[in-house]
Motif scaffolding. Structure first.
Motif, PDB file in Angstrom:
ATOM      1  N   ILE A  40       4.695  -3.486  11.050  1.00  0.00           N
ATOM      2  CA  ILE A  40       5.767  -3.196  10.105  1.00  0.00           C
ATOM      3  C   ILE A  40       5.768  -4.272   9.022  1.00  0.00           C
ATOM      4  O   ILE A  40       5.732  -5.474   9.319  1.00  0.00           O
ATOM      5  CB  ILE A  40       7.132  -3.152  10.813  1.00  0.00           C
ATOM      6  CG1 ILE A  40       7.055  -2.266  12.061  1.00  0.00           C
ATOM      7  CG2 ILE A  40       8.198  -2.661   9.858  1.00  0.00           C
ATOM      8  CD1 ILE A  40       6.566  -0.864  11.818  1.00  0.00           C
ATOM      9  N   LEU A  41       5.841  -3.844   7.779  1.00  0.00           N
ATOM     10  CA  LEU A  41       5.779  -4.748   6.636  1.00  0.00           C
ATOM     11  C   LEU A  41       7.004  -4.571   5.759  1.00  0.00           C
ATOM     12  O   LEU A  41       7.307  -3.438   5.340  1.00  0.00           O
ATOM     13  CB  LEU A  41       4.522  -4.463   5.809  1.00  0.00           C
ATOM     14  CG  LEU A  41       3.180  -4.498   6.561  1.00  0.00           C
ATOM     15  CD1 LEU A  41       2.090  -3.844   5.741  1.00  0.00           C
ATOM     16  CD2 LEU A  41       2.807  -5.932   6.889  1.00  0.00           C
ATOM     17  N   ASP A  42       7.716  -5.671   5.460  1.00  0.00           N
ATOM     18  CA  ASP A  42       8.789  -5.568   4.480  1.00  0.00           C
ATOM     19  C   ASP A  42       8.166  -5.552   3.083  1.00  0.00           C
ATOM     20  O   ASP A  42       6.940  -5.606   2.917  1.00  0.00           O
ATOM     21  CB  ASP A  42       9.818  -6.682   4.650  1.00  0.00           C
ATOM     22  CG  ASP A  42       9.246  -8.074   4.418  1.00  0.00           C
ATOM     23  OD1 ASP A  42       8.161  -8.202   3.803  1.00  0.00           O
ATOM     24  OD2 ASP A  42       9.902  -9.046   4.843  1.00  0.00           O
ATOM     25  N   ARG A  43       9.016  -5.495   2.079  1.00  0.00           N
ATOM     26  CA  ARG A  43       8.485  -5.313   0.730  1.00  0.00           C
ATOM     27  C   ARG A  43       7.566  -6.456   0.314  1.00  0.00           C
ATOM     28  O   ARG A  43       6.498  -6.239  -0.265  1.00  0.00           O
ATOM     29  CB  ARG A  43       9.643  -5.162  -0.263  1.00  0.00           C
ATOM     30  CG  ARG A  43       9.210  -4.650  -1.629  1.00  0.00           C
ATOM     31  CD  ARG A  43      10.390  -4.328  -2.512  1.00  0.00           C
ATOM     32  NE  ARG A  43       9.969  -3.634  -3.721  1.00  0.00           N
ATOM     33  CZ  ARG A  43      10.808  -3.221  -4.669  1.00  0.00           C
ATOM     34  NH1 ARG A  43      12.111  -3.424  -4.529  1.00  0.00           N
ATOM     35  NH2 ARG A  43      10.347  -2.607  -5.743  1.00  0.00           N
ATOM     36  N   ALA A  44       7.963  -7.695   0.620  1.00  0.00           N
ATOM     37  CA  ALA A  44       7.143  -8.842   0.239  1.00  0.00           C
ATOM     38  C   ALA A  44       5.825  -8.848   1.006  1.00  0.00           C
ATOM     39  O   ALA A  44       4.757  -9.118   0.439  1.00  0.00           O
ATOM     40  CB  ALA A  44       7.921 -10.132   0.491  1.00  0.00           C
ATOM     41  N   ALA A  45       5.887  -8.546   2.306  1.00  0.00           N
ATOM     42  CA  ALA A  45       4.668  -8.536   3.117  1.00  0.00           C
ATOM     43  C   ALA A  45       3.721  -7.430   2.670  1.00  0.00           C
ATOM     44  O   ALA A  45       2.500  -7.612   2.668  1.00  0.00           O
ATOM     45  CB  ALA A  45       5.033  -8.378   4.586  1.00  0.00           C
ATOM     46  N   PHE A  46       4.271  -6.282   2.288  1.00  0.00           N
ATOM     47  CA  PHE A  46       3.417  -5.195   1.830  1.00  0.00           C
ATOM     48  C   PHE A  46       2.704  -5.590   0.543  1.00  0.00           C
ATOM     49  O   PHE A  46       1.519  -5.272   0.347  1.00  0.00           O
ATOM     50  CB  PHE A  46       4.226  -3.914   1.616  1.00  0.00           C
ATOM     51  CG  PHE A  46       3.378  -2.672   1.519  1.00  0.00           C
ATOM     52  CD1 PHE A  46       3.175  -1.866   2.620  1.00  0.00           C
ATOM     53  CD2 PHE A  46       2.748  -2.329   0.325  1.00  0.00           C
ATOM     54  CE1 PHE A  46       2.373  -0.727   2.543  1.00  0.00           C
ATOM     55  CE2 PHE A  46       1.948  -1.205   0.233  1.00  0.00           C
ATOM     56  CZ  PHE A  46       1.754  -0.404   1.342  1.00  0.00           C
ATOM     57  N   ALA A  47       3.403  -6.292  -0.354  1.00  0.00           N
ATOM     58  CA  ALA A  47       2.775  -6.733  -1.599  1.00  0.00           C
ATOM     59  C   ALA A  47       1.628  -7.702  -1.335  1.00  0.00           C
ATOM     60  O   ALA A  47       0.632  -7.724  -2.068  1.00  0.00           O
ATOM     61  CB  ALA A  47       3.811  -7.374  -2.509  1.00  0.00           C
ATOM     62  N   GLU A  48       1.725  -8.481  -0.265  1.00  0.00           N
ATOM     63  CA  GLU A  48       0.666  -9.444   0.051  1.00  0.00           C
ATOM     64  C   GLU A  48      -0.609  -8.764   0.534  1.00  0.00           C
ATOM     65  O   GLU A  48      -1.712  -9.227   0.250  1.00  0.00           O
ATOM     66  CB  GLU A  48       1.151 -10.420   1.125  1.00  0.00           C
ATOM     67  CG  GLU A  48       2.204 -11.413   0.632  1.00  0.00           C
ATOM     68  CD  GLU A  48       2.648 -12.348   1.732  1.00  0.00           C
ATOM     69  OE1 GLU A  48       2.110 -12.221   2.871  1.00  0.00           O
ATOM     70  OE2 GLU A  48       3.521 -13.192   1.480  1.00  0.00           O
ATOM     71  N   VAL A  49      -0.466  -7.665   1.267  1.00  0.00           N
ATOM     72  CA  VAL A  49      -1.649  -6.997   1.829  1.00  0.00           C
ATOM     73  C   VAL A  49      -1.945  -5.667   1.150  1.00  0.00           C
ATOM     74  O   VAL A  49      -2.994  -5.073   1.398  1.00  0.00           O
ATOM     75  CB  VAL A  49      -1.482  -6.758   3.340  1.00  0.00           C
ATOM     76  CG1 VAL A  49      -1.262  -8.063   4.069  1.00  0.00           C
ATOM     77  CG2 VAL A  49      -0.340  -5.776   3.636  1.00  0.00           C
ATOM     78  N   GLY A  50      -1.041  -5.188   0.295  1.00  0.00           N
ATOM     79  CA  GLY A  50      -1.200  -3.894  -0.352  1.00  0.00           C
ATOM     80  C   GLY A  50      -1.029  -3.974  -1.850  1.00  0.00           C
ATOM     81  O   GLY A  50      -1.948  -4.308  -2.585  1.00  0.00           O
TER      82      GLY A  50
END
Length: 456
Positions: free
Chosen positions: A168-178
């Motif tokens: 599960i990725l929050d918005r900041a984590a998703f931006a780091e990997v996506g």
């Protein structure tokens, strides 16, 4: 003899769709059927399913096969899709499947689908061809805050059923990997699958099948299907024919009514569109926090899917219209171009170098169907991959080949896959049914967003 659902412009078998994949692949010469021939098995359709069926029949079981395609091999969805190797090839959710087929059979279906993802790596390696694999697993993005909870719930069901790791990725984590963008509110990484060059996969299957002695014929549409005792006789447009003891229908979304009465009105074809941009530079990618080669789908029912290609172009896909005319395609692709700029504002108006369309296959079962026609067990079928056929279709071909060679007892098929889906009532009205489904899905997506806004 056959009836089609959409405008005739979608069925121009004499020319290939001008896709990015066509521009970056080298097609071998494939002859047409010019004389009467015989084989153990005749396969209608030279895409993933048909080529995989013929390859596995010949390679694994020593069974002679002939493949007939109305266009050239991989003329249809196998040469036009987005190249996402992913699960599941179904629109029914895990809870829905468990209620209908039980937990054990649902798990068996998912194991089969995961095996299809594995096959997309092992088969090219075994046969010595390159599919330009990219990424690690698949990313699912919440394009609205209201949809993250649904992604998390689906991920929990998937991991509990199959053991596939999900993150599960929050918005900041998703931006780091996506990526960033205006329609990114977190998401989920699913640890199965990858992305590839779909035409390379299809042409690799073609080459492997031909090396095993499979005869593949292009521009050989079946216009008549006769029976002669226990044999089938498939007659092409020029009058040449193939005689076989068994027939496999492997046309998926292009399956016409009138080919075989047992298969009429089983498929709801739906149009999908893809745009591919010009190459993007480092600064352009950084402007949208783009950090991945892993393929991405969003969480809407009428979803977008996209991926960065090896030459740094963005592939962007979405549904199509319900008419199939070239004018309707132009309007839909213009809408997609605008929406691409809304998701990624710094790329608004970016040049699009390739645009194309094709058909996927939906069914009332909302899951694939593999088996033999009830009143004629010598006629086999595999279709209904619900826009996830890159993994499922070659696996379906292998499954059909094993069933033909070994029998159903020795090569059991998960219950989810067994049997034909129900027919569509008033089959000629399928375009209207598709338009109604799009209206319903779009309204449901919008209502979900409005309810979330109201809750805020």
């Amino acid at each position: 003899m056959t009836e089609r659902v959409f405008d005739a412009s979608l069925y121009r078998y004499d020319r290939v769709e001008p896709s990015y994949w066509e521009a970056t692949a080298e097609r071998p010469t494939v002859p047409s059927l010019v004389q009467d021939e015989a084989a153990d098995v005749a396969v209608i359709g030279g895409g993933y399913t048909g080529l995989s069926t013929a390859l596995h029949l010949a390679r694994d079981h020593g069974i002679e096969a002939v493949v007939l395609d109305a266009g050239v091999p991989a003329w249809g969805a196998s040469g036009r899709n987005g190249g996402l190797v992913c699960i599941p090839p179904a629109k029914a959710s895990i809870p829905e499947m468990v209620r209908r087929w039980g937990r054990d059979e649902t798990a068996a279906f998912y194991r089969w689908a995961i095996a299809g993802c594995d096959l997309a790596r092992t088969l090219p390696a075994d046969e010595g061809f390159d599919v330009c694999a990219q990424g690690d697993g698949n990313l699912e993005v919440a394009d609205h805050p209201s949809r993250l909870a649904g992604l998390v719930e689906e991920a929990g069901h998937l991991t509990a059923l199959t053991g596939v790791p999900t993150r599960i990725l929050d918005r900041a984590a998703f931006a780091e990997v996506g990526h960033g963008g205006t329609e990114q509110f977190g998401g989920v990484h699913v640890g199965v699958g990858f992305a590839l060059h779909p035409m390379a996969y299809a042409l690799g299957l073609l080459g492997a099948a031909r090396r095993r002695g499979v005869r593949v014929y292009a521009h050989s549409p079946v216009v008549r299907w006769d029976r002669d005792g226990s044999d089938h006789r498939l007659v092409a447009a020029n009058g040449a024919s193939v005689r076989a003891r068994r027939v496999v229908v492997a046309a998926n979304g292009w399956t016409p009514d009138g080919l075989h009465r047992g298969l009429d009105a089983r498929v709801l074809p739906a149009i999908s569109n893809i745009l591919v941009t010009r190459p993007l530079g480092d600064a352009e990618l950084a402007a949208e926090s783009w950090n991945t080669e892993t393929a991405i789908v969003n969480a809407r029912t009428l979803l977008f899917y996209y991926r960065l290609l090896p030459d740094r172009r963005l592939l962007f896909g979405a549904r199509g219209d319900t008419a199939g005319t070239t004018a309707a395609a132009d309007r839909m692709q213009a809408w997609m171009h605008r929406r691409l700029g809304e998701l990624f504002p710094s790329w608004a108006g970016i040049e699009v170098d390739y645009r194309w369309r094709g058909l996927v296959a939906m069914t009332r079962k909302r899951a694939p169907s593999i088996g033999a026609v009830n009143d004629d067990p010598s006629v086999h079928y595999a279709f209904g991959y619900h826009a996830a056929g890159v993994a499922a279709a070659p696996m379906a071909g292998k499954t059909v080949a094993d069933a033909i060679a070994l029998g159903s007892a020795a090569a059991p098929v998960p219950a989810v896959l067994r049997g034909l889906p129900a027919r569509f009532p008033m089959a000629a009205m399928r375009r209207l049914a598709l338009a109604g489904a799009y209206l319903w899905y779009g309204t449901r997506d919008r209502l979900q967003e409005l309810r979330h806004t109201g809750a805020d």
